[in-house]
Design a protein around this motif. Structure first.
Motif, PDB file in Angstrom:
ATOM      1  N   VAL A  65       0.854  -1.192   0.000  1.00 45.10           N
ATOM      2  CA  VAL A  65       0.000   0.000   0.000  1.00 45.10           C
ATOM      3  C   VAL A  65       0.888   1.239   0.000  1.00 45.10           C
ATOM      4  O   VAL A  65       1.703   1.428   0.906  1.00 45.10           O
ATOM      5  N   VAL A  66       0.724   2.073  -1.027  1.00 48.37           N
ATOM      6  CA  VAL A  66       1.535   3.287  -1.148  1.00 48.37           C
ATOM      7  C   VAL A  66       0.629   4.481  -1.424  1.00 48.37           C
ATOM      8  O   VAL A  66      -0.490   4.323  -1.916  1.00 48.37           O
ATOM      9  N   PRO A  67       1.107   5.698  -1.136  1.00 46.84           N
ATOM     10  CA  PRO A  67       0.298   6.888  -1.416  1.00 46.84           C
ATOM     11  C   PRO A  67       0.068   7.121  -2.909  1.00 46.84           C
ATOM     12  O   PRO A  67      -1.054   7.358  -3.342  1.00 46.84           O
ATOM     13  N   ARG A  68       1.148   7.043  -3.700  1.00 45.07           N
ATOM     14  CA  ARG A  68       1.027   7.294  -5.142  1.00 45.07           C
ATOM     15  C   ARG A  68       2.012   6.407  -5.902  1.00 45.07           C
ATOM     16  O   ARG A  68       3.224   6.516  -5.717  1.00 45.07           O
ATOM     17  N   ARG A  71       4.983   8.034  -8.242  1.00 46.74           N
ATOM     18  CA  ARG A  71       6.165   8.695  -7.698  1.00 46.74           C
ATOM     19  C   ARG A  71       7.356   7.741  -7.742  1.00 46.74           C
ATOM     20  O   ARG A  71       7.243   6.574  -7.379  1.00 46.74           O
ATOM     21  N   GLU A  72       8.484   8.270  -8.173  1.00 38.91           N
ATOM     22  CA  GLU A  72       9.649   7.418  -8.427  1.00 38.91           C
ATOM     23  C   GLU A  72      10.054   6.610  -7.203  1.00 38.91           C
ATOM     24  O   GLU A  72      10.372   5.421  -7.318  1.00 38.91           O
ATOM     25  N   PHE A  73      10.043   7.237  -6.034  1.00 35.54           N
ATOM     26  CA  PHE A  73      10.447   6.515  -4.826  1.00 35.54           C
ATOM     27  C   PHE A  73       9.572   5.290  -4.604  1.00 35.54           C
ATOM     28  O   PHE A  73      10.068   4.178  -4.395  1.00 35.54           O
ATOM     29  N   PHE A  74       8.252   5.488  -4.659  1.00 40.16           N
ATOM     30  CA  PHE A  74       7.343   4.380  -4.382  1.00 40.16           C
ATOM     31  C   PHE A  74       7.370   3.326  -5.489  1.00 40.16           C
ATOM     32  O   PHE A  74       7.275   2.128  -5.215  1.00 40.16           O
ATOM     33  N   SER A  75       7.503   3.755  -6.739  1.00 40.65           N
ATOM     34  CA  SER A  75       7.570   2.775  -7.827  1.00 40.65           C
ATOM     35  C   SER A  75       8.833   1.932  -7.713  1.00 40.65           C
ATOM     36  O   SER A  75       8.823   0.730  -8.011  1.00 40.65           O
ATOM     37  N   ASN A  76       9.934   2.542  -7.258  1.00 42.45           N
ATOM     38  CA  ASN A  76      11.167   1.783  -7.057  1.00 42.45           C
ATOM     39  C   ASN A  76      11.027   0.781  -5.917  1.00 42.45           C
ATOM     40  O   ASN A  76      11.526  -0.349  -5.999  1.00 42.45           O
ATOM     41  N   VAL A  77      10.358   1.194  -4.848  1.00 40.36           N
ATOM     42  CA  VAL A  77      10.121   0.279  -3.724  1.00 40.36           C
ATOM     43  C   VAL A  77       9.278  -0.907  -4.184  1.00 40.36           C
ATOM     44  O   VAL A  77       9.582  -2.069  -3.875  1.00 40.36           O
ATOM     45  N   ALA A  88      10.824 -15.540  -3.766  1.00 38.79           N
ATOM     46  CA  ALA A  88      10.462 -16.336  -2.589  1.00 38.79           C
ATOM     47  C   ALA A  88       9.131 -17.059  -2.766  1.00 38.79           C
ATOM     48  O   ALA A  88       8.644 -17.700  -1.831  1.00 38.79           O
ATOM     49  N   GLY A  89       8.527 -16.941  -3.961  1.00 42.61           N
ATOM     50  CA  GLY A  89       7.287 -17.653  -4.230  1.00 42.61           C
ATOM     51  C   GLY A  89       6.018 -16.875  -3.941  1.00 42.61           C
ATOM     52  O   GLY A  89       4.927 -17.448  -3.913  1.00 42.61           O
ATOM     53  N   TYR A  90       6.147 -15.566  -3.742  1.00 43.69           N
ATOM     54  CA  TYR A  90       4.977 -14.729  -3.461  1.00 43.69           C
ATOM     55  C   TYR A  90       4.643 -13.845  -4.659  1.00 43.69           C
ATOM     56  O   TYR A  90       5.520 -13.483  -5.445  1.00 43.69           O
ATOM     57  N   ASN A  91       3.371 -13.484  -4.770  1.00 40.40           N
ATOM     58  CA  ASN A  91       2.925 -12.467  -5.710  1.00 40.40           C
ATOM     59  C   ASN A  91       2.510 -11.237  -4.909  1.00 40.40           C
ATOM     60  O   ASN A  91       2.308 -11.313  -3.691  1.00 40.40           O
ATOM     61  N   VAL A  92       2.374 -10.100  -5.593  1.00 41.52           N
ATOM     62  CA  VAL A  92       2.023  -8.876  -4.882  1.00 41.52           C
ATOM     63  C   VAL A  92       0.694  -8.321  -5.380  1.00 41.52           C
ATOM     64  O   VAL A  92       0.323  -8.486  -6.542  1.00 41.52           O
ATOM     65  N   LEU A  93      -0.009  -7.679  -4.471  1.00 43.64           N
ATOM     66  CA  LEU A  93      -1.245  -6.969  -4.781  1.00 43.64           C
ATOM     67  C   LEU A  93      -1.023  -5.526  -4.350  1.00 43.64           C
ATOM     68  O   LEU A  93      -0.792  -5.259  -3.170  1.00 43.64           O
ATOM     69  N   ILE A  94      -1.047  -4.603  -5.318  1.00 41.79           N
ATOM     70  CA  ILE A  94      -0.669  -3.213  -5.060  1.00 41.79           C
ATOM     71  C   ILE A  94      -1.905  -2.333  -4.938  1.00 41.79           C
ATOM     72  O   ILE A  94      -2.814  -2.396  -5.770  1.00 41.79           O
ATOM     73  N   CYS A  95      -1.931  -1.503  -3.906  1.00 43.21           N
ATOM     74  CA  CYS A  95      -3.011  -0.534  -3.705  1.00 43.21           C
ATOM     75  C   CYS A  95      -2.392   0.849  -3.535  1.00 43.21           C
ATOM     76  O   CYS A  95      -1.348   0.991  -2.904  1.00 43.21           O
ATOM     77  N   GLN A  96      -3.041   1.870  -4.090  1.00 43.79           N
ATOM     78  CA  GLN A  96      -2.591   3.235  -3.841  1.00 43.79           C
ATOM     79  C   GLN A  96      -3.718   4.021  -3.184  1.00 43.79           C
ATOM     80  O   GLN A  96      -4.888   3.844  -3.517  1.00 43.79           O
ATOM     81  N   THR A  97      -3.348   4.883  -2.255  1.00 41.19           N
ATOM     82  CA  THR A  97      -4.350   5.608  -1.474  1.00 41.19           C
ATOM     83  C   THR A  97      -4.605   7.016  -1.979  1.00 41.19           C
ATOM     84  O   THR A  97      -5.578   7.648  -1.567  1.00 41.19           O
ATOM     85  N   LEU A  98      -3.725   7.525  -2.842  1.00 38.68           N
ATOM     86  CA  LEU A  98      -3.828   8.911  -3.315  1.00 38.68           C
ATOM     87  C   LEU A  98      -3.919   9.878  -2.133  1.00 38.68           C
ATOM     88  O   LEU A  98      -4.661  10.850  -2.154  1.00 38.68           O
ATOM     89  N   GLU A  99      -3.160   9.562  -1.087  1.00 41.32           N
ATOM     90  CA  GLU A  99      -3.050  10.384   0.125  1.00 41.32           C
ATOM     91  C   GLU A  99      -4.363  10.477   0.908  1.00 41.32           C
ATOM     92  O   GLU A  99      -4.577  11.424   1.662  1.00 41.32           O
ATOM     93  N   SER A 100      -5.234   9.501   0.753  1.00 44.65           N
ATOM     94  CA  SER A 100      -6.519   9.507   1.453  1.00 44.65           C
ATOM     95  C   SER A 100      -6.518   8.471   2.572  1.00 44.65           C
ATOM     96  O   SER A 100      -6.270   7.285   2.326  1.00 44.65           O
ATOM     97  N   ALA A 101      -6.811   8.922   3.793  1.00 40.72           N
ATOM     98  CA  ALA A 101      -6.896   7.996   4.921  1.00 40.72           C
ATOM     99  C   ALA A 101      -8.034   7.003   4.719  1.00 40.72           C
ATOM    100  O   ALA A 101      -7.920   5.827   5.079  1.00 40.72           O
ATOM    101  N   GLU A 102      -9.139   7.469   4.132  1.00 36.34           N
ATOM    102  CA  GLU A 102     -10.274   6.578   3.881  1.00 36.34           C
ATOM    103  C   GLU A 102      -9.899   5.487   2.884  1.00 36.34           C
ATOM    104  O   GLU A 102     -10.277   4.318   3.047  1.00 36.34           O
ATOM    105  N   ALA A 103      -9.149   5.862   1.850  1.00 37.11           N
ATOM    106  CA  ALA A 103      -8.710   4.876   0.860  1.00 37.11           C
ATOM    107  C   ALA A 103      -7.734   3.883   1.482  1.00 37.11           C
ATOM    108  O   ALA A 103      -7.711   2.706   1.111  1.00 37.11           O
ATOM    109  N   GLU A 104      -6.934   4.353   2.435  1.00 35.33           N
ATOM    110  CA  GLU A 104      -6.003   3.457   3.124  1.00 35.33           C
ATOM    111  C   GLU A 104      -6.767   2.401   3.917  1.00 35.33           C
ATOM    112  O   GLU A 104      -6.422   1.213   3.888  1.00 35.33           O
TER     113      GLU A 104
END
Length: 215
Positions: A65-68, A71-77, A88-104
């Motif tokens: 879960v990232v804000p945006r 943004r280069e920092f978050f996309s690199n992470v 390690a055998g895992y897949n990822v599910l990515i969510c962005q909050t667009l800086e919203s606490a409700e979305a988080e």
């Protein structure tokens, strides 16, 4: 959509045997397992990952879960984490909050419903506390990065915010500048609090009064 029952009917065996065979259960005979796998491929069977996660209570998915995302920092992470997790055998599910606490909150609830194996989280800028994280995730493993709440359990990955701001300000002071402003950011973010602290510490060490009008 092809189901386990369809495969069982085609092979003349029970759905439970098909389920165990597809899960790699050692109690299933090798020839039966191979027959089930072959028939599943032939019929185009795709497992219901969500249903499987619910049965097991956990999955091979890690939520990020990232804000945006852009943004280069978050996309690199995200890129680095996905690379390590895939190995390690895992897949990822990515969510962005667009800086919203409700979305988080919504993102964390979604990940919890998917029974993810863990969550990597950088908080939205207007998330004022970590109470919602504790309530939603419970015992789900959590790693916070960049924007963290120190009181939440789990690992925390942060930059040297205070030291970086201190050194940057001291560099300007060493160049002869005395009236030095800063863009402090939101004080709801621990990272910005630490950067402001480093800035103020540098001013204090050089005997320069802190002027809130240029912050």
């Amino acid at each position: 959509m092809v189901t386990i029952t369809d495969i069982a009917t085609a092979l003349g065996i029970t759905p439970s045997t098909v389920s165990r065979a597809l899960a790699g259960n050692p109690r299933v005979k090798e020839d039966t397992r191979r027959a089930v796998e072959a028939k599943a491929r032939e019929m185009g069977y795709e497992p219901n990952v969500v249903a499987s996660n619910l049965r097991k209570g956990q999955s091979s998915i890690v939520g990020i879960v990232v804000p945006r995302i852009h943004r280069e920092f978050f996309s690199n992470v995200i890129g680095g984490a996905e690379n390590v997790l895939n190995q390690a055998g895992y897949n990822v599910l990515i969510c962005q909050t667009l800086e919203s606490a409700e979305a988080e909150v919504k993102a964390l609830r979604t990940l919890k419903n998917y029974r993810v194996a863990g969550v990597l989280l950088s908080h939205a800028i207007n998330s004022l506390s970590g109470n919602h994280v504790r309530e939603i995730l419970g015992t789900t493993p959590l790693v916070q990065f960049d924007r963290v709440f120190p009181d939440l359990p789990g690992a925390k990955i942060v930059g040297a915010n205070c030291e970086g701001a201190f050194q940057a300000t001291m560099h300007l002071i060493s160049e002869g500048y005395r009236r030095i402003g800063t863009i402090a950011g939101y004080m709801s973010s621990q990272a910005y609090v630490e950067r402001l602290a480093g800035y103020r510490l540098a001013l204090e060490s050089a005997g320069i009064p802190y002027d809130p009008s240029i912050v």
